[in-house]
Structures are given as structure tokens and as C-alpha cells.
Write a protein that holds these residues in place. Structure first.
Motif, PDB file in Angstrom:
ATOM      1  N   ASP A  76      -0.686 -23.779  15.189  1.00 13.65           N
ATOM      2  CA  ASP A  76      -0.688 -25.229  15.083  1.00 13.65           C
ATOM      3  C   ASP A  76      -1.806 -25.856  15.906  1.00 13.65           C
ATOM      4  OD1 ASP A  76       0.631 -24.470  17.430  1.00 13.65           O
ATOM      5  OD2 ASP A  76       1.921 -26.231  17.435  1.00 13.65           O
ATOM      6  N   GLU A  77      -2.116 -25.289  17.076  1.00 14.24           N
ATOM      7  CA  GLU A  77      -3.202 -25.809  17.897  1.00 14.24           C
ATOM      8  C   GLU A  77      -4.554 -25.505  17.264  1.00 14.24           C
ATOM      9  OE1 GLU A  77      -2.806 -24.712  22.019  1.00 14.24           O
ATOM     10  OE2 GLU A  77      -0.721 -25.333  22.034  1.00 14.24           O
ATOM     11  N   ALA A  78      -4.719 -24.313  16.692  1.00 12.22           N
ATOM     12  CA  ALA A  78      -5.976 -23.965  16.036  1.00 12.22           C
ATOM     13  C   ALA A  78      -6.213 -24.872  14.831  1.00 12.22           C
ATOM     14  CB  ALA A  78      -5.970 -22.499  15.613  1.00 12.22           C
ATOM     15  N   THR A  79      -5.161 -25.168  14.090  1.00 13.34           N
ATOM     16  CA  THR A  79      -5.273 -26.049  12.930  1.00 13.34           C
ATOM     17  C   THR A  79      -5.649 -27.454  13.366  1.00 13.34           C
ATOM     18  OG1 THR A  79      -3.654 -24.752  11.724  1.00 13.34           O
ATOM     19  CG2 THR A  79      -4.034 -26.987  10.936  1.00 13.34           C
ATOM     20  N   LEU A  80      -5.006 -27.944  14.410  1.00 13.22           N
ATOM     21  CA  LEU A  80      -5.306 -29.284  14.899  1.00 13.22           C
ATOM     22  C   LEU A  80      -6.745 -29.339  15.395  1.00 13.22           C
ATOM     23  CD1 LEU A  80      -4.432 -32.132  15.505  1.00 13.22           C
ATOM     24  CD2 LEU A  80      -3.479 -31.342  17.657  1.00 13.22           C
ATOM     25  N   ASN A  81      -7.192 -28.295  16.077  1.00 16.01           N
ATOM     26  CA  ASN A  81      -8.550 -28.271  16.572  1.00 16.01           C
ATOM     27  C   ASN A  81      -9.541 -28.329  15.405  1.00 16.01           C
ATOM     28  OD1 ASN A  81     -10.432 -28.250  18.610  1.00 16.01           O
ATOM     29  ND2 ASN A  81     -10.498 -26.042  18.764  1.00 16.01           N
ATOM     30  N   ALA A  82      -9.305 -27.565  14.341  1.00 13.20           N
ATOM     31  CA  ALA A  82     -10.177 -27.591  13.163  1.00 13.20           C
ATOM     32  C   ALA A  82     -10.150 -28.972  12.513  1.00 13.20           C
ATOM     33  CB  ALA A  82      -9.759 -26.509  12.171  1.00 13.20           C
ATOM     34  N   ALA A  83      -8.981 -29.566  12.421  1.00 16.94           N
ATOM     35  CA  ALA A  83      -8.857 -30.902  11.838  1.00 16.94           C
ATOM     36  C   ALA A  83      -9.580 -31.923  12.706  1.00 16.94           C
ATOM     37  CB  ALA A  83      -7.386 -31.277  11.673  1.00 16.94           C
ATOM     38  N   MET A  84      -9.488 -31.759  14.022  1.00 22.83           N
ATOM     39  CA  MET A  84     -10.154 -32.681  14.929  1.00 22.83           C
ATOM     40  C   MET A  84     -11.670 -32.584  14.765  1.00 22.83           C
ATOM     41  SD  MET A  84      -9.691 -33.241  19.020  1.00 22.83           S
ATOM     42  CE  MET A  84     -10.156 -31.581  19.417  1.00 22.83           C
ATOM     43  N   LEU A  85     -12.199 -31.384  14.587  1.00 21.46           N
ATOM     44  CA  LEU A  85     -13.640 -31.234  14.381  1.00 21.46           C
ATOM     45  C   LEU A  85     -14.081 -31.870  13.065  1.00 21.46           C
ATOM     46  CD1 LEU A  85     -14.355 -27.670  15.772  1.00 21.46           C
ATOM     47  CD2 LEU A  85     -15.004 -29.873  16.771  1.00 21.46           C
ATOM     48  N   GLU A  92      -1.275 -28.747  26.102  1.00 23.24           N
ATOM     49  CA  GLU A  92      -2.465 -28.629  25.256  1.00 23.24           C
ATOM     50  C   GLU A  92      -2.278 -29.358  23.930  1.00 23.24           C
ATOM     51  OE1 GLU A  92      -6.413 -27.762  24.589  1.00 23.24           O
ATOM     52  OE2 GLU A  92      -5.237 -27.716  26.419  1.00 23.24           O
ATOM     53  N   GLN A  93      -1.084 -29.291  23.374  1.00 21.18           N
ATOM     54  CA  GLN A  93      -0.825 -30.009  22.115  1.00 21.18           C
ATOM     55  C   GLN A  93      -0.925 -31.514  22.305  1.00 21.18           C
ATOM     56  OE1 GLN A  93       2.937 -28.144  21.383  1.00 21.18           O
ATOM     57  NE2 GLN A  93       2.114 -26.819  19.781  1.00 21.18           N
ATOM     58  N   VAL A  94      -0.404 -32.023  23.412  1.00 20.53           N
ATOM     59  CA  VAL A  94      -0.499 -33.457  23.705  1.00 20.53           C
ATOM     60  C   VAL A  94      -1.971 -33.851  23.841  1.00 20.53           C
ATOM     61  CG1 VAL A  94      -0.023 -35.251  25.441  1.00 20.53           C
ATOM     62  CG2 VAL A  94       1.800 -33.691  24.716  1.00 20.53           C
ATOM     63  N   ARG A  95      -2.742 -33.051  24.562  1.00 24.38           N
ATOM     64  CA  ARG A  95      -4.161 -33.354  24.771  1.00 24.38           C
ATOM     65  C   ARG A  95      -4.932 -33.342  23.442  1.00 24.38           C
ATOM     66  NH1 ARG A  95      -6.896 -29.669  27.948  1.00 24.38           N
ATOM     67  NH2 ARG A  95      -8.319 -31.278  28.671  1.00 24.38           N
ATOM     68  N   LEU A  96      -4.667 -32.356  22.605  1.00 29.03           N
ATOM     69  CA  LEU A  96      -5.363 -32.271  21.317  1.00 29.03           C
ATOM     70  C   LEU A  96      -4.961 -33.415  20.390  1.00 29.03           C
ATOM     71  CD1 LEU A  96      -5.274 -28.416  20.694  1.00 29.03           C
ATOM     72  CD2 LEU A  96      -7.318 -29.814  21.103  1.00 29.03           C
ATOM     73  N   GLN A  97      -3.663 -33.741  20.364  1.00 30.26           N
ATOM     74  CA  GLN A  97      -3.214 -34.868  19.538  1.00 30.26           C
ATOM     75  C   GLN A  97      -3.830 -36.174  20.018  1.00 30.26           C
ATOM     76  OE1 GLN A  97       1.232 -34.647  18.416  1.00 30.26           O
ATOM     77  NE2 GLN A  97       0.998 -33.190  20.098  1.00 30.26           N
ATOM     78  N   ALA A  98      -3.947 -36.321  21.335  1.00 30.24           N
ATOM     79  CA  ALA A  98      -4.543 -37.537  21.892  1.00 30.24           C
ATOM     80  C   ALA A  98      -6.023 -37.631  21.522  1.00 30.24           C
ATOM     81  CB  ALA A  98      -4.366 -37.568  23.414  1.00 30.24           C
ATOM     82  N   ALA A  99      -6.744 -36.537  21.634  1.00 30.51           N
ATOM     83  CA  ALA A  99      -8.163 -36.537  21.271  1.00 30.51           C
ATOM     84  C   ALA A  99      -8.329 -36.861  19.790  1.00 30.51           C
ATOM     85  CB  ALA A  99      -8.795 -35.189  21.614  1.00 30.51           C
ATOM     86  N   ASP A 100      -7.483 -36.276  18.968  1.00 29.48           N
ATOM     87  CA  ASP A 100      -7.537 -36.535  17.531  1.00 29.48           C
ATOM     88  C   ASP A 100      -7.274 -38.012  17.240  1.00 29.48           C
ATOM     89  OD1 ASP A 100      -7.568 -35.199  14.733  1.00 29.48           O
ATOM     90  OD2 ASP A 100      -5.741 -36.416  14.712  1.00 29.48           O
ATOM     91  N   HIS A 101      -6.285 -38.587  17.907  1.00 27.46           N
ATOM     92  CA  HIS A 101      -5.969 -39.999  17.672  1.00 27.46           C
ATOM     93  C   HIS A 101      -7.112 -40.899  18.140  1.00 27.46           C
ATOM     94  CE1 HIS A 101      -3.545 -43.466  16.808  1.00 27.46           C
ATOM     95  NE2 HIS A 101      -3.875 -43.949  18.000  1.00 27.46           N
ATOM     96  N   ALA A 102      -7.753 -40.558  19.236  1.00 31.01           N
ATOM     97  CA  ALA A 102      -8.889 -41.351  19.714  1.00 31.01           C
ATOM     98  C   ALA A 102      -9.995 -41.371  18.664  1.00 31.01           C
ATOM     99  CB  ALA A 102      -9.408 -40.783  21.034  1.00 31.01           C
ATOM    100  N   LEU A 103     -10.246 -40.225  18.043  1.00 32.35           N
ATOM    101  CA  LEU A 103     -11.247 -40.171  16.976  1.00 32.35           C
ATOM    102  C   LEU A 103     -10.825 -41.040  15.784  1.00 32.35           C
ATOM    103  CD1 LEU A 103     -12.126 -36.386  17.133  1.00 32.35           C
ATOM    104  CD2 LEU A 103     -13.686 -38.284  17.640  1.00 32.35           C
TER     105      LEU A 103
END
Length: 181
Positions: A12-21, A159-170
Motif C-alpha cells: 500500500d505504501e509503494a502504491t501510494l508512493n507511485a501515485a504520489m509521483l 509513514e502512511q500518514v506522511r505519504l498521505q499528507a504529501a499526496d494531499h498537499a500535491l
């Protein structure tokens, strides 16, 4: 000296990271279309938004830079967040992220937009009024003079909270840019 390989991110974190990129690439395209530059002011995300934006070649044409202001001292010294704001509202608050966004624009005079993030990624540090997972965001537009803030409560590991937050900022930056182009 040998180094052990870094552990793989859970799926789930790898997927979120790819989606964030992918989202960061979209934001860069919007910035390019608007002939605009962005600067980040990050606390709990520790530079993840700036890292996503600078992942791509040519991103320096649209990304002015990023400021990681994890401590209140850094928020005050680098971004000019007033001591009174931090004392009255705390680091994780609407007034603080608005001040962070405005301070980032002052620090980066070529940037049109700024995005700021401050939150409680966990696993500790939460309270009844500011639970773990609470993150405040702000986007400011130097030209339009517009700034808006919002909060979200994310669940999952630190880490999930941090990634979700970065994604939302974008997402917030993309939404702001969509109104411009």
C-alpha cells in the motif's frame, strides 16, 4: 563494510508512493502551463513533497525549493511564524500553516505558489483535540493574494500518514493551479 538492503515498502505504501509521483508530475505540468513556480514548507512530511516534485528532470524550472521546518524554532526563524501564533494555536493549526505558506513565499521570491504542511504523524504526540493523523495544509498564491487552509485526519502508520499528507498537499497545489490554467 556491507549494508543490508533497505526493506521493501508494504504494497500500500509503494502504491501510494507511485501515485504520489504521478501526481507530482501532473503538478509540474500544470506549473509549466501556468508559467509558475512553487515552494514547499514542510514539517511532518520532512521534505516528501519537495522530493516528489524534484524527482523529475527539468523540475527546477517549476520548483523553487523546499524548506523543512520540523521544529518550532525553524518555523519561527526560517518562515517567520510568530511566537504568539505557535504559543496560542500550536504548530499543528490553521494559523501556523497559513503563516508557513506566507513565509515560504517571502523566502522564495520567484515562487508564485507555496504549500505548507504541519501535522502529527505518530505514533505518539496526539491529544484529544489534536489526534495522531491530524495534518493541516495551506496553499498561498502570491499573484492572486489568495491563501486557503484545510485539515485532514489520516490513518495508518507514521509513514502512511506522511505519504498521505504529501499526496494531499500535491492535490491542493493541483487544485489551485487548475483554476489558473
Amino acid at each position: 563494510m556491507s549494508h543490508a538492503p533497505a526493506p521493501a515498502l508494504p504494497a500500500d505504501e509503494a502504491t501510494l508512493n507511485a501515485a504520489m509521483l504521478r501526481k507530482a508530475e501532473h503538478v509540474l505540468a500544470l506549473l509549466h502551463s501556468a508559467s509558475a513556480r512553487v515552494v514547499t514548507a514542510e514539517s511532518c512530511t520532512g521534505g516528501l513533497v519537495a522530493a516528489a516534485l524534484t524527482h523529475f528532470p527539468g523540475s527546477s524550472d517549476m520548483t523553487e525549493g523546499g524548506l523543512v521546518t520540523y521544529s518550532n524554532t525553524m518555523k519561527k526563524n526560517l518562515l517567520g511564524v510568530p511566537e504568539a501564533t505557535l504559543a496560542e494555536h500550536g504548530a499543528v493549526s490553521e494559523p501556523t500553516v497559513l503563516a508557513m505558506a506566507h513565509g515560504a513565499l517571502l523566502a522564495a521570491p520567484l515562487a508564485r505558489l507555496s504549500v505548507s504542511i504541519s501535522g502529527i504523524a505518530g505514533p505518539g504526540g496526539g491529544s484529544a483535540t489534536k489526534p495522531v493523523g491530524l495534518v493541516w495544509f495551506a496553499v498561498a498564491d502570491r499573484v492572486g493574494g489568495i491563501a486557503r487552509a484545510e485539515s485532514r485526519i489520516f490513518s495508518g502508520s507514521r509513514e502512511q500518514v506522511r505519504l498521505q499528507a504529501a499526496d494531499h498537499a500535491l492535490t491542493m497545489v493541483a487544485d489551485c493551479l487548475s483554476a489558473l490554467v
